[in-house]
Each structure stands twice: as structure tokens, then as C-alpha cells.
Design an enzyme around this catalytic site. Structure first.
Site, PDB file in Angstrom:
ATOM      1  CE  LYS A  64      -4.373  -1.419   0.172  1.00  0.00           C
ATOM      2  NZ  LYS A  64      -5.435  -0.845  -0.614  1.00  0.00           N
TER       3      LYS A  64
ATOM      4  CB  SER B  58      -0.714  -7.999  -1.095  1.00  0.00           C
ATOM      5  OG  SER B  58      -1.795  -9.001  -0.399  1.00  0.00           O
TER       6      SER B  58
END
Length: 547
Positions: free
Chosen positions: A91, A344
Site C-alpha cells: 500500500k 501483498s
């Protein structure tokens, strides 16, 4: 479940995506405006990804091979380690790219966002690097560990509402009231471009990839990677992976437009998004080659694979791309291909590990669980274990029922290690039924896996004198059967609990219908050669189990 089973893959066929006058031609016609709600054409995305300033804040993460899993699948499996970013997720790339593009006036006023997890930390760290104020609105139910992580990065935390939607509404209100810039977690072209740098790194690190598997929550990561790869190396298939309890992209593909799910599951909370973004849906619909869904059990198995192969500890949402890769490879019979996936994130709630460990065996098709009816008689356990033979028993739960009428059968909960999935489960059921037992396969029963296995028990029956013992014995196939064989059938077993935890020794709690005067019982146990302790007077046993 594959996309073919659920429908989305049909909407993503190349013939549907590349037809004349279809979505692709409309995408190419979009202008390059940066006004709110504007969309970019693929060429603009490519240019912005190539010049994204992510490396002022983010790492160029490694692409690592999972040797053991590659050998099992017959394909080369490589993992993009976005968990190694400073905020332990990808992110930071999108958040920094969006915030770096703000004007001096916007930077001076500051930014606001809504997030309960990784995006919040990405915005907070980006703001610290850029010398900006960052206000993060988080739901009131956000775990304290995540609130503290955002605060430690310099973010101002405001707790509001009981879910993300309420937090987002408050963040948008604050943006308007205080002149702050709202940094969207996924549905923003610059955020998408920042995430797209992962796609560029992937093809730089391995230009021979056949397929790339990407997790899908709001769609920012999948959009960014797909729009980059499909322009530079369109022969590489890009496949989105959703958790079955938050499959907002699959639902949107079926409906032809983004729709809001009534509710989502929170096991993989990093992808627990009720509605995919408008821009991310447009890109995913036109760029992804396929979309599949995975279960919590499959995700747990992928978390375990990552740990065993790479010693990486992934959060559930961080492992769903690998879970999808494994399912897709099995269902499509892939062999000899080079497969990549994105790990992720690794912002794991530590207490989830117990659940993940429990469910990973079933997710890997290495454990089956059954409910079995056996006669309530001495020696019945031993006969039952002999039917299982040398199969390794992973769990065994039984409690003499206080309400049992004379002649009523006993009901046990048993787990068995398997190697051949559904076929072996069917064989076990057939073996037990042939031996005269009533049996039900509970392997895919969510209630059984989450609750029932922990609720089998209760107090001793009225009028039954009971002594409890804990045992420690060496683990090996058939160990439980040998234990029961040595124990014999002289004493009626009133309680039995066994659950393997993967160590070299098994732990058993066993109750016998016996009194303190029955010295033969302990003499027999001394001859067993196993470590044991009497637990009859243990406070927990007396509180929950004793009559």
C-alpha cells in the site's frame, strides 16, 4: 471454485475483452484530465507507472522461488515479497504516489483517509516522509495493534463508526470541513499507478512468466499490475483472486457494473471490500484474463506454504493470490509453467495463527473430519481404531453423555490425516460403513470446524465415578490404535480428547469409570511406559467436567 464455476471468467474471455467497438476502444478514447472522477487511458497509465516516484518511499522487493511448492505442483512458483516493505504491505506504493503529486497548497492543508489496515499505514508513512499532516479515520472496532501502528508512523487517528463505510463517510466529511485531500485506498488513478510498479518489477525480474496471480479487494493492485503487463507483455495472463466471502469483483462482473455486497467476511480483512471501485472495475473488466475465488481453508494452507517454503508469515489477504495459484494450477492441470503471485501484506493479528494452523490441514486436503456413531461399550474405541488401521488420527473427541439412555450409541468427533483428498475421504467413509458404523463427513461443514469440535464435552454422567489422566506419547502413524490396544478394555472410557499439534509427542486427556481405590488402573498405566499425570483434581476439570 474456479471462475468458470461462478461465471466471472466468461465475462473475461479474450474474445469478450478484445472485440471491435467494445470496452477497449472506449478506454482508448478517455482524456488525460486529472479532474475528480476522470479516467486514464492505458497509455497514460503506462507513462505514470514508469515515472512513479515510489522508490523515494518503497523498496524494490525480491521475487523468490518456492522450491518445495514448485516441486509439488510441477511448475515454478515465484512470490513477490511485498511484505518486506517498511509498512509490511504494497500500500505504500499507491499512497505515496498519490500524495507526492499534491500541490504545495494541498500538502500544507494535509490529507485524510479511511482505513482499518494497510492503507492507513501507507498514508501515515508517506505523510511523515513528505512532512504533511495525515488524519486517519478508523472504525471503532479496529484492533488496538493497528491503531498503535498508525500512530507510531505519525498518523492522527480518529475512531468513528463500526465499519469501513461509516469511517469513510466521516473521512469525506472531514475532507470537506477542514479542506483536507481525501486519499482513496484503491479507486484513484495515481494510487493505481503506484501499485502498477509491482507489475513492472515482476516482468523485469522474470520476463518468462506465464501467469501472474494478484489479490483483489478494491481492485487497485490488480488494476495497476494488469494495465502495465497487458501493454508491455500481453502474452502473460493476469488472474485476479478473491476471497469467497468478499468477491465484489465477481459480483460486479456478473451484474455488468459495480454493486455493493450485503456483507463480507473478515477472515481476510485486507480484501474485505463490499464494493469494487468504478475505475478499478473498468480496468479489471477489460484487462484481467480470469477471476477465481478461494476459501478460508485454502488461504490458511497458503499461509502455511509461505512459512514452510520462505519462512514468511503472511496475513490471510496477503496469501490469497498463492491460494488462487494453487487452485488454478490443480484445476487446469498446469505443468512446466512459470507462475508468479503477490504476497501483498504481513500485518497479521498474531492470534489468528491458531485458527490458520487449525484450518490449513483441511485447506491442503491433508485432513478430513468425521462424526461417527459407535456402540457405547467397553472395547468399542479399540475396535473403531482398528478399522482406521495405520491412518494417522489428528483429533479424537468423545464424552460419555449424561443424558444417554441405556443402549444409546456413542457419538465421536474424529480427524484423520489424508493424502488423496476427496477420494480418500470417500474410502474412509466406506470402510467405516462397512464395519457397521454410522458416519458423516464433516470436512466441509463450517459449523463443525469452527464451533462443534470445541464444544464436545460436558460433565460426567450422574452416578459415574470418574478419574482423569493426561498422557504424552510418541507420535507416529497408528499411535492412537496402539495406545488403545495397550490400555485394553478393562475400564470404560468416559472422556477422550486428542488433537495433534504437529510436534513429536501427542497429548491425550482420558477419563475412566474408576474410583481412587482402583489401584490396578495406575499400575496398568505405569506398565504403559508413557508419561502420564492424574488430572482428576485439576481446577479446570472440576469446574467444567466433574459432576
Amino acid at each position: 471454485m474456479t471462475a468458470d464455476e461462478t461465471g466471472p471468467s466468461r465475462a473475461l474471455r479474450p474474445s469478450a475483452r478484445r472485440g471491435a467497438g467494445s470496452r477497449s476502444s472506449r478506454v482508448d478514447a478517455v482524456n488525460e484530465s486529472d479532474t475528480p472522477g476522470a479516467t486514464w487511458d492505458p497509455g497514460r497509465y503506462l507513462r505514470e507507472i514508469l515515472r512513479a516516484p515510489v522508490y523515494e518511499a518503497a523498496e524494490h522487493t525480491p521475487l523468490q522461488t518456492m522450491e518445495a511448492l514448485s516441486a509439488r505442483l510441477g511448475c515454478t512458483v515465484q512470490v513477490k515479497r511485498e511484505d518486506l516493505q517498511a509498512v509490511h504491505s504494497f500500500k505504500i506504493r499507491g499512497a505515496y504516489t498519490a500524495m507526492r503529486a499534491l500541490s504545495e497548497a494541498e500538502r500544507a492543508r494535509g490529507v485524510v483517509t479511511a482505513s482499518a489496515g494497510n492503507h492507513a499505514q501507507g498514508v501515515a508513512r508517506s505523510a511523515r516522509l513528505l512532512g504533511m499532516r495525515a488524519l486517519i479515520v478508523m472504525p471503532t472496532v479496529t484492533p488496538q495493534i493497528k491503531v498503535q501502528a498508525v500512530a507510531a508512523l505519525g498518523g492522527e487517528v480518529a475512531l468513528h463508526g463500526v465499519n469501513f463505510d461509516a469511517a469513510k463517510a466521516e473521512a469525506l466529511r472531514l475532507a470537506q470541513a477542514e479542506g483536507l485531500t481525501y486519499i482513496a485506498p484503491f479507486d484513484d488513478p495515481r494510487v493505481i499507478a503506484g501499485q502498477g510498479t509491482i507489475g513492472l518489477e515482476l516482468i523485469q525480474q522474470d520476463a518468462d512468466l506465464d501467469r501472474v496471480f494478484v489479490p483483489v479487494g478494491g481492485g487497485g493492485l490488480a488494476s495497476g499490475i494488469a494495465v502495465l503487463i497487458k501493454q508491455l507483455m500481453p502474452e502473460i495472463k493476469v488472474i485476479g483472486v478473491e476471497h469467497e466471502e468478499s468477491a465484489c469483483l465477481g459480483a460486479a462482473l456478473l451484474a455488468g457494473e459495480p454493486i455493493t455486497l450485503r456483507q463480507v467476511g473478515l477472515f481476510a480483512e485486507g480484501v474485505a471490500v463490499r464494493r469494487i471501485g468504478d475505475e478499478t472495475f473498468r480496468l479489471c473488466q477489460s484487462m484481467l484474463d480470469d477471476v477465481i475465488t478461494v476459501s478460508s481453508d485454502e488461504t490458511s494452507a497458503a499461509v502455511r506454504d509461505l512459512f514452510e517454503d520462505l519462512r514468511a508469515i503472511s496475513e490471510p489477504s496477503g496469501a490469497i493470490a498463492l491460494a488462487g495459484l494453487k487452485r488454478y494450477a490443480a484445476e487446469h492441470g498446469l505443468a512446466g509453467e512459470r507462475l508468479g503471485c503477490v504476497l501483498s501484506g504481513a500485518n497479521l493479528n498474531f492470534h489468528q495463527l491458531r485458527y490458520i494452523s487449525e484450518r490449513s490441514e483441511i485447506g491442503e486436503q491433508r485432513e478430513a473430519i468425521f462424526g461417527v456413531t459407535i456402540p457405547e461399550a467397553q472395547g468399542a474405541f479399540l475396535r473403531f481404531a482398528s478399522v482406521l488401521g495405520e491412518r494417522a488420527v489428528t483429533e479424537f473427541n468423545y464424552r460419555l453423555s449424561a443424558s444417554r439412555a441405556p443402549g444409546d450409541p456413542a457419538r465421536i468427533f474424529v480427524g484423520v490425516r489424508i493424502a488423496r483428498g476427496r477420494q480418500e475421504r470417500a474410502e474412509i467413509v466406506a470402510d467405516l460403513e462397512q464395519a457397521g458404523y454410522g458416519v458423516v463427513d464433516l470436512t466441509e461443514d463450517e459449523l463443525a470446524k469452527v464451533h462443534v469440535r470445541s464444544m464436545i464435552g460436558g460433565r460426567a454422567s450422574v452416578g459415574v465415578a470418574e478419574r482423569l489422566f493426561s498422557f504424552l506419547f510418541p507420535e507416529s502413524p497408528g499411535a492412537l490404535a496402539r495406545f488403545l490396544d495397550i490400555l485394553g478394555s478393562r475400564w470404560n472410557i468416559t472422556l477422550f480428547h486428542y488433537r495433534t499439534d504437529g510436534t513429536d509427542y501427542g497429548r491425550i486427556l482420558c477419563g475412566f469409570a474408576a474410583t481412587e481405590q482402583d489401584t490396578d488402573l495406575t499400575e496398568h498405566m505405569d506398565r504403559l511406559g508413557y508419561v502420564y499425570h492424574e488430572e482428576t483434581s485439576d481446577p479446570a476439570a472440576r469446574f467444567f467436567l466433574a459432576r
